[in-house]
Design a protein around this motif. Structure first.
Motif, PDB file in Angstrom:
ATOM      1  N   ARG A 155       6.218  13.514  60.128  1.00 33.64           N
ATOM      2  CA  ARG A 155       6.823  12.181  60.226  1.00 33.64           C
ATOM      3  C   ARG A 155       5.877  11.125  59.653  1.00 33.64           C
ATOM      4  N   LEU A 156       4.601  11.215  59.972  1.00 31.37           N
ATOM      5  CA  LEU A 156       3.633  10.265  59.442  1.00 31.37           C
ATOM      6  C   LEU A 156       3.549  10.374  57.918  1.00 31.37           C
ATOM      7  N   ALA A 157       3.556  11.600  57.422  1.00 37.83           N
ATOM      8  CA  ALA A 157       3.499  11.792  55.970  1.00 37.83           C
ATOM      9  C   ALA A 157       4.747  11.239  55.293  1.00 37.83           C
ATOM     10  N   ALA A 158       5.901  11.451  55.912  1.00 34.42           N
ATOM     11  CA  ALA A 158       7.152  10.930  55.351  1.00 34.42           C
ATOM     12  C   ALA A 158       7.141   9.408  55.335  1.00 34.42           C
ATOM     13  N   TYR A 159       6.587   8.824  56.373  1.00 39.01           N
ATOM     14  CA  TYR A 159       6.511   7.365  56.428  1.00 39.01           C
ATOM     15  C   TYR A 159       5.580   6.839  55.336  1.00 39.01           C
ATOM     16  N   ARG A 160       4.455   7.488  55.139  1.00 40.61           N
ATOM     17  CA  ARG A 160       3.520   7.049  54.094  1.00 40.61           C
ATOM     18  C   ARG A 160       4.160   7.146  52.712  1.00 40.61           C
ATOM     19  N   ARG A 161       4.986   8.166  52.512  1.00 40.81           N
ATOM     20  CA  ARG A 161       5.640   8.313  51.211  1.00 40.81           C
ATOM     21  C   ARG A 161       6.579   7.149  50.908  1.00 40.81           C
ATOM     22  N   LEU A 162       7.124   6.531  51.942  1.00 41.36           N
ATOM     23  CA  LEU A 162       7.995   5.382  51.714  1.00 41.36           C
ATOM     24  C   LEU A 162       7.258   4.257  50.993  1.00 41.36           C
ATOM     25  N   PHE A 163       5.952   4.178  51.183  1.00 41.35           N
ATOM     26  CA  PHE A 163       5.149   3.102  50.607  1.00 41.35           C
ATOM     27  C   PHE A 163       4.738   3.384  49.164  1.00 41.35           C
ATOM     28  N   GLU A 164       5.109   4.546  48.658  1.00 45.79           N
ATOM     29  CA  GLU A 164       4.800   4.859  47.262  1.00 45.79           C
ATOM     30  C   GLU A 164       5.680   4.072  46.302  1.00 45.79           C
ATOM     31  N   ASP A 165       6.843   3.641  46.764  1.00 47.26           N
ATOM     32  CA  ASP A 165       7.758   2.856  45.943  1.00 47.26           C
ATOM     33  C   ASP A 165       7.735   1.403  46.410  1.00 47.26           C
ATOM     34  N   ALA A 166       7.643   0.490  45.474  1.00 49.44           N
ATOM     35  CA  ALA A 166       7.623  -0.933  45.809  1.00 49.44           C
ATOM     36  C   ALA A 166       9.005  -1.391  46.261  1.00 49.44           C
ATOM     37  N   LEU A 167       9.035  -2.350  47.151  1.00 53.76           N
ATOM     38  CA  LEU A 167      10.299  -2.958  47.551  1.00 53.76           C
ATOM     39  C   LEU A 167      10.840  -3.778  46.381  1.00 53.76           C
ATOM     40  N   SER A 168      12.111  -3.631  46.112  1.00 52.78           N
ATOM     41  CA  SER A 168      12.714  -4.362  45.007  1.00 52.78           C
ATOM     42  C   SER A 168      12.751  -5.854  45.308  1.00 52.78           C
ATOM     43  N   THR A 169      12.792  -6.648  44.249  1.00 61.08           N
ATOM     44  CA  THR A 169      12.895  -8.099  44.408  1.00 61.08           C
ATOM     45  C   THR A 169      14.155  -8.462  45.175  1.00 61.08           C
ATOM     46  N   GLU A 170      15.238  -7.744  44.891  1.00 57.88           N
ATOM     47  CA  GLU A 170      16.506  -8.010  45.571  1.00 57.88           C
ATOM     48  C   GLU A 170      16.388  -7.762  47.070  1.00 57.88           C
ATOM     49  N   LEU A 171      15.718  -6.681  47.435  1.00 59.15           N
ATOM     50  CA  LEU A 171      15.563  -6.362  48.858  1.00 59.15           C
ATOM     51  C   LEU A 171      14.643  -7.364  49.541  1.00 59.15           C
ATOM     52  N   LEU A 172      13.578  -7.758  48.862  1.00 52.57           N
ATOM     53  CA  LEU A 172      12.679  -8.767  49.427  1.00 52.57           C
ATOM     54  C   LEU A 172      13.428 -10.071  49.703  1.00 52.57           C
ATOM     55  N   GLU A 173      14.237 -10.496  48.742  1.00 51.78           N
ATOM     56  CA  GLU A 173      14.981 -11.739  48.914  1.00 51.78           C
ATOM     57  C   GLU A 173      16.027 -11.608  50.019  1.00 51.78           C
ATOM     58  N   CYS A 174      16.634 -10.441  50.120  1.00 51.82           N
ATOM     59  CA  CYS A 174      17.627 -10.208  51.168  1.00 51.82           C
ATOM     60  C   CYS A 174      16.997 -10.371  52.549  1.00 51.82           C
ATOM     61  N   LEU A 175      15.832  -9.786  52.757  1.00 51.61           N
ATOM     62  CA  LEU A 175      15.151  -9.885  54.048  1.00 51.61           C
ATOM     63  C   LEU A 175      14.649 -11.300  54.306  1.00 51.61           C
ATOM     64  N   ARG A 176      14.109 -11.944  53.281  1.00 50.81           N
ATOM     65  CA  ARG A 176      13.611 -13.315  53.454  1.00 50.81           C
ATOM     66  C   ARG A 176      14.740 -14.288  53.769  1.00 50.81           C
ATOM     67  N   GLU A 177      15.784 -14.250  52.949  1.00 44.18           N
ATOM     68  CA  GLU A 177      16.880 -15.197  53.122  1.00 44.18           C
ATOM     69  C   GLU A 177      17.623 -14.956  54.431  1.00 44.18           C
ATOM     70  N   GLY A 178      17.813 -13.690  54.776  1.00 44.45           N
ATOM     71  CA  GLY A 178      18.500 -13.388  56.015  1.00 44.45           C
ATOM     72  C   GLY A 178      17.743 -13.881  57.224  1.00 44.45           C
ATOM     73  N   THR A 179      16.421 -13.692  57.219  1.00 43.13           N
ATOM     74  CA  THR A 179      15.615 -14.099  58.367  1.00 43.13           C
ATOM     75  C   THR A 179      15.436 -15.611  58.409  1.00 43.13           C
ATOM     76  N   ASN A 180      15.138 -16.226  57.286  1.00 40.31           N
ATOM     77  CA  ASN A 180      14.971 -17.674  57.271  1.00 40.31           C
ATOM     78  C   ASN A 180      16.272 -18.405  57.587  1.00 40.31           C
ATOM     79  N   GLY A 181      17.398 -17.806  57.215  1.00 44.27           N
ATOM     80  CA  GLY A 181      18.680 -18.433  57.473  1.00 44.27           C
ATOM     81  C   GLY A 181      19.297 -18.082  58.813  1.00 44.27           C
ATOM     82  N   GLY A 182      18.727 -17.082  59.493  1.00 38.73           N
ATOM     83  CA  GLY A 182      19.259 -16.686  60.795  1.00 38.73           C
ATOM     84  C   GLY A 182      20.536 -15.889  60.709  1.00 38.73           C
TER      85      GLY A 182
END
Length: 239
Positions: A170-197
């Motif tokens: 499980r730890l190894a699988a979690y670390r593998r998730l960090f091998e790929d960068a978060l897309s700009t679209e996903l970053l904006e989705c999380l930022r806008e959703g949280t800042n906007g409530g």
């Protein structure tokens, strides 16, 4: 104008951001960070709130939490913010507010966005160019979630546990998730959703939560605002 009520529901993960007033520092020494985490641990335990991920930056912080009851996260944030601000004011002989005001939050769809939110939080120090790897930053949940380090604050979400049955895998699988960068679209989705409530999730999930809380859970379009009753009409929902 009354403040818009938060979108909260027991059993659903929530991403929280709390910033210093005017983007000023809220953490000055390691002892401050330790006190904050101790307070968060006690408050979350008392309110039956599980903390899945966190990061303490210099002038803001991120938390990913799930409460058993709807009122759980507001109780934790009130207790932690007030207790920490009082401590800082006494310790540094300052007066006035420490935080910019209300914390910002977004309900997260676990199946599609939860692990992305984990990564978004724990990659903050890298995006700020403070470290070259997330494990180099001592004030986040990465070492617990990716390396198995003991952390009394962190309680894993079921979606995280589904990565593998055996802890090492499980730890190894979690670390593998960090091998790929978060897309700009996903970053904006999380930022806008949280800042906007709002809700961060699929349209089906947005509709589900809208029906539960009785109002729109997504960012509105320009023009005449929808009536509250519109959220239950299939034809009025975004496609």
């Amino acid at each position: 104008m009354p403040r818009r009520a938060r979108i909260l529901a027991g059993g659903y993960p929530v991403h929280v951001i709390l910033r210093g007033i005017d983007r000023a520092a809220i953490f000055f020494e390691d002892e401050d960070r330790r006190f904050f985490l101790d307070t968060l641990g006690m408050a979350s335990q008392e309110a039956s709130v599980a903390v899945h991920a966190y990061v303490l930056m210099t002038n803001h912080l991120h938390l990913l939490m799930t409460a058993e009851r709807t009122e759980g996260i507001p109780k934790v944030m009130k207790q932690v913010a007030q207790g920490y601000a009082q401590r800082i004011n006494r310790r540094y002989r300052r007066t006035g507010g420490l935080f910019e005001g209300r914390y910002r939050s977004a309900l997260i769809e676990a199946d599609r966005y939860l692990l992305a939110c984990y990564r978004y939080i724990e990659l903050n120090p890298m995006r700020a160019s403070l470290v070259v790897a997330p494990g180099d930053y001592p004030w986040s949940s990465y070492r617990a979630n990716a390396l198995g380090s003991a952390d009394p604050i962190v309680r894993p979400h079921a979606r995280y546990m589904e990565l593998a049955d055996i802890e090492s895998e499980r730890l190894a699988a979690y670390r593998r998730l960090f091998e790929d960068a978060l897309s700009t679209e996903l970053l904006e989705c999380l930022r806008e959703g949280t800042n906007g409530g709002f809700v961060v999730g699929s349209q089906q999930f947005e509709r589900q939560i809208a029906a539960m809380v009785g109002r729109r859970t997504w960012r509105g379009s320009p023009g005449r605002p929808r009536k509250e009753s519109d959220i239950s009409q299939q034809g009025e929902l975004p496609v």
